[in-house]
Design a protein around this motif. Structure first.
Motif, mmCIF file in Angstrom:
data_model
loop_
_atom_site.group_PDB
_atom_site.id
_atom_site.type_symbol
_atom_site.label_atom_id
_atom_site.label_comp_id
_atom_site.label_asym_id
_atom_site.label_seq_id
_atom_site.Cartn_x
_atom_site.Cartn_y
_atom_site.Cartn_z
ATOM 1 N N GLY A 80 -21.135 44.925 11.510
ATOM 2 C CA GLY A 80 -21.660 45.676 13.010
ATOM 3 C C GLY A 80 -22.756 45.824 13.196
ATOM 4 O O GLY A 80 -22.845 47.097 14.058
ATOM 5 N N GLY A 81 -23.208 46.584 12.204
ATOM 6 C CA GLY A 81 -24.916 47.096 12.599
ATOM 7 C C GLY A 81 -25.226 48.578 12.427
ATOM 8 O O GLY A 81 -25.551 48.932 12.719
ATOM 9 N N TRP A 82 -23.941 49.301 11.811
ATOM 10 C CA TRP A 82 -23.857 50.706 11.693
ATOM 11 C C TRP A 82 -24.941 51.379 10.820
ATOM 12 O O TRP A 82 -25.718 52.085 11.294
ATOM 13 C CB TRP A 82 -22.632 50.946 11.254
ATOM 14 C CG TRP A 82 -22.521 52.794 11.112
ATOM 15 C CD1 TRP A 82 -21.904 53.115 12.254
ATOM 16 C CD2 TRP A 82 -23.086 54.093 10.265
ATOM 17 N NE1 TRP A 82 -21.779 54.729 12.235
ATOM 18 C CE2 TRP A 82 -21.627 54.896 11.371
ATOM 19 C CE3 TRP A 82 -23.598 53.905 9.188
ATOM 20 C CZ2 TRP A 82 -22.563 56.411 10.547
ATOM 21 C CZ3 TRP A 82 -24.120 54.476 8.326
ATOM 22 C CH2 TRP A 82 -23.607 55.991 8.916
ATOM 23 N N TYR A 83 -24.817 50.795 9.490
ATOM 24 C CA TYR A 83 -26.474 51.086 8.943
ATOM 25 C C TYR A 83 -28.021 50.408 9.336
ATOM 26 O O TYR A 83 -29.146 50.541 9.129
ATOM 27 C CB TYR A 83 -26.079 50.769 7.058
ATOM 28 C CG TYR A 83 -26.083 51.977 6.541
ATOM 29 C CD1 TYR A 83 -27.108 53.076 6.319
ATOM 30 C CD2 TYR A 83 -23.950 52.025 6.184
ATOM 31 C CE1 TYR A 83 -26.796 54.230 5.785
ATOM 32 C CE2 TYR A 83 -24.097 53.553 5.205
ATOM 33 C CZ TYR A 83 -25.232 54.150 5.479
ATOM 34 O OH TYR A 83 -24.988 55.433 4.315
ATOM 35 N N SER A 84 -27.754 49.192 9.804
ATOM 36 C CA SER A 84 -29.096 48.484 10.610
ATOM 37 C C SER A 84 -29.843 49.413 11.503
ATOM 38 O O SER A 84 -31.246 49.830 11.603
ATOM 39 C CB SER A 84 -28.903 47.282 10.832
ATOM 40 O OG SER A 84 -27.451 46.144 9.993
ATOM 41 N N ARG A 85 -28.774 49.866 12.468
ATOM 42 C CA ARG A 85 -29.444 50.682 13.383
ATOM 43 C C ARG A 85 -30.107 51.865 13.457
ATOM 44 O O ARG A 85 -31.758 52.194 13.562
ATOM 45 C CB ARG A 85 -28.219 50.960 13.883
ATOM 46 C CG ARG A 85 -27.434 50.075 15.407
ATOM 47 C CD ARG A 85 -26.289 50.732 16.195
ATOM 48 N NE ARG A 85 -25.863 50.752 15.701
ATOM 49 C CZ ARG A 85 -24.762 49.881 15.550
ATOM 50 N NH1 ARG A 85 -24.253 48.752 16.016
ATOM 51 N NH2 ARG A 85 -23.012 49.986 15.334
ATOM 52 N N LEU A 86 -29.704 52.362 11.917
ATOM 53 C CA LEU A 86 -30.027 53.265 11.550
ATOM 54 C C LEU A 86 -31.543 53.504 10.729
ATOM 55 O O LEU A 86 -32.412 53.884 11.067
ATOM 56 C CB LEU A 86 -29.487 54.614 10.576
ATOM 57 C CG LEU A 86 -29.733 55.100 9.258
ATOM 58 C CD1 LEU A 86 -30.206 56.665 10.706
ATOM 59 C CD2 LEU A 86 -28.684 55.702 8.752
ATOM 60 N N ALA A 124 -34.152 40.509 17.082
ATOM 61 C CA ALA A 124 -34.131 40.904 18.288
ATOM 62 C C ALA A 124 -32.851 42.171 17.918
ATOM 63 O O ALA A 124 -32.924 42.732 19.230
ATOM 64 C CB ALA A 124 -34.166 39.874 18.713
ATOM 65 N N GLU A 125 -32.131 41.954 17.270
ATOM 66 C CA GLU A 125 -30.329 42.927 17.818
ATOM 67 C C GLU A 125 -31.184 43.542 17.196
ATOM 68 O O GLU A 125 -30.610 44.916 18.073
ATOM 69 C CB GLU A 125 -29.381 41.944 17.158
ATOM 70 C CG GLU A 125 -27.927 42.679 17.382
ATOM 71 C CD GLU A 125 -27.041 41.778 17.014
ATOM 72 O OE1 GLU A 125 -26.205 41.611 17.253
ATOM 73 O OE2 GLU A 125 -26.967 41.876 15.673
ATOM 74 N N VAL A 126 -31.384 44.701 15.696
ATOM 75 C CA VAL A 126 -32.221 45.213 15.411
ATOM 76 C C VAL A 126 -33.228 46.119 15.823
ATOM 77 O O VAL A 126 -33.266 46.855 16.112
ATOM 78 C CB VAL A 126 -32.292 45.389 13.568
ATOM 79 C CG1 VAL A 126 -33.079 46.776 13.552
ATOM 80 C CG2 VAL A 126 -30.991 44.528 12.986
ATOM 81 N N ALA A 127 -34.513 45.145 17.251
ATOM 82 C CA ALA A 127 -35.097 45.688 18.013
ATOM 83 C C ALA A 127 -34.399 46.516 19.112
ATOM 84 O O ALA A 127 -35.142 47.320 19.896
ATOM 85 C CB ALA A 127 -36.102 44.231 17.851
#
Length: 283
Positions: A80-86, A124-127
């Motif tokens: 889900g990207g919780w850590y990816s965003r940080l 691109a999503e994390v960017a």
């Protein structure tokens, strides 16, 4: 070979190896937090994610894993990207974040296509999440590791995902491939729902989400890693870790909660008790 993991853990459970001597390893619960990491955790872009910081302690966790701002870091099963965003906010200025997706080469065509789509969209999503250039991020599947990527990672993070590897009988192969990616002395940080030390193997085979700390330590040692230490940053003594429905009984899932009163009781317990372990790649 892929079924070795569960059989291996079962053997460990019945041996004296199941209880390593922790006295030789310091409990690094209070690692120094890099100011850049503290700033990333406090970034307004994380406003919605920050609600869960009280349970996930990302500043203490990443500090314990010794993740530096100029490192190349792999995040296994970003989900889900919780850590990816940080990590995107923290690493983009000087380092690099790489999404590591499970090897789907033995899966059906639909699963393979979904994995490839996830790999393609990750940068691109994390960017977009981190408001950083997409070239600061990349992704790959462990089923097709380019030779140029091997031996180039400073850290790999496995956040609450080891039980899924065990359930899918791919833990051995996935950990071996992650080891190939790490530099000499590079490290894997594992955060995982923690079972009681005397919990039966039938409850700690991955199907309930909870694993025993001693089993993971020995599993990683067998696969070419040295146990560096552990942190209690993500401990929750209120979690009895014996839910019939597994870890998903607790927040955020609250599976099986029949009414608001039961949900409130579970919310008061909080998220699961978790171990936070660090391992270094042996020569």
């Amino acid at each position: 070979m892929r079924r070795m993991s569960l059989a291996l853990l079962a053997a460990i459970a019945g041996s004296s190896l199941a209880t390593p001597t922790f006295a030789q390893h310091a409990d690094h619960a209070a690692a120094k937090i890099d100011p850049a990491l503290a700033a990333a955790v406090a970034d307004p872009l994380r406003k919605e994610d920050a609600v869960r910081d009280v349970y996930r302690k990302p500043d203490q966790t990443l500090a314990f894993f010794d993740v530096g701002p100029a490192m190349k870091v792999g995040e296994y099963a970003p989900g889900g990207g919780w850590y990816s965003r940080l990590l995107g906010i923290y690493l983009a200025p000087k380092g690099k974040l790489v999404g590591l997706f499970a090897d789907a080469s033995a899966a059906n065509a639909q699963r393979q296509a979904a994995t490839q789509a996830a790999v393609a969209k990750f940068p691109a999503e994390v960017a977009e999440w981190a408001k950083q250039p997409a070239e600061k991020f990349s992704a790959l599947t462990l089923g097709a590791i380019p030779d140029a990527e091997k031996g180039t990672f400073d850290r790999i993070l496995v956040m609450r995902a080891l039980h899924n590897m065990l359930r899918s009988n791919v833990a051995d192969s996935e950990i071996r491939k992650m080891r190939e990616l790490l530099k000499p002395g590079g490290m894997i940080g594992i955060e995982q729902h923690r079972a009681k030390a005397d919990a039966p193997f039938a409850y700690t085979d991955g199907s309930k989400g909870y694993l025993r700390e001693a089993d993971i330590i020995k599993f990683m040692e067998i696969h070419g890693f040295t146990f560096v230490g552990k942190s209690e940053a993500n401990a929750n003594p209120k979690d009895p870790a014996n839910w019939p429905g597994g870890v998903w009984t607790l927040p955020p899932s609250l599976d099986g909660a029949k009414d608001d009163a039961e949900k409130a009781k579970l919310q008061a317990i909080g998220e699961s008790d978790r171990m936070t372990l660090l391992f270094a790649k042996r020569p």
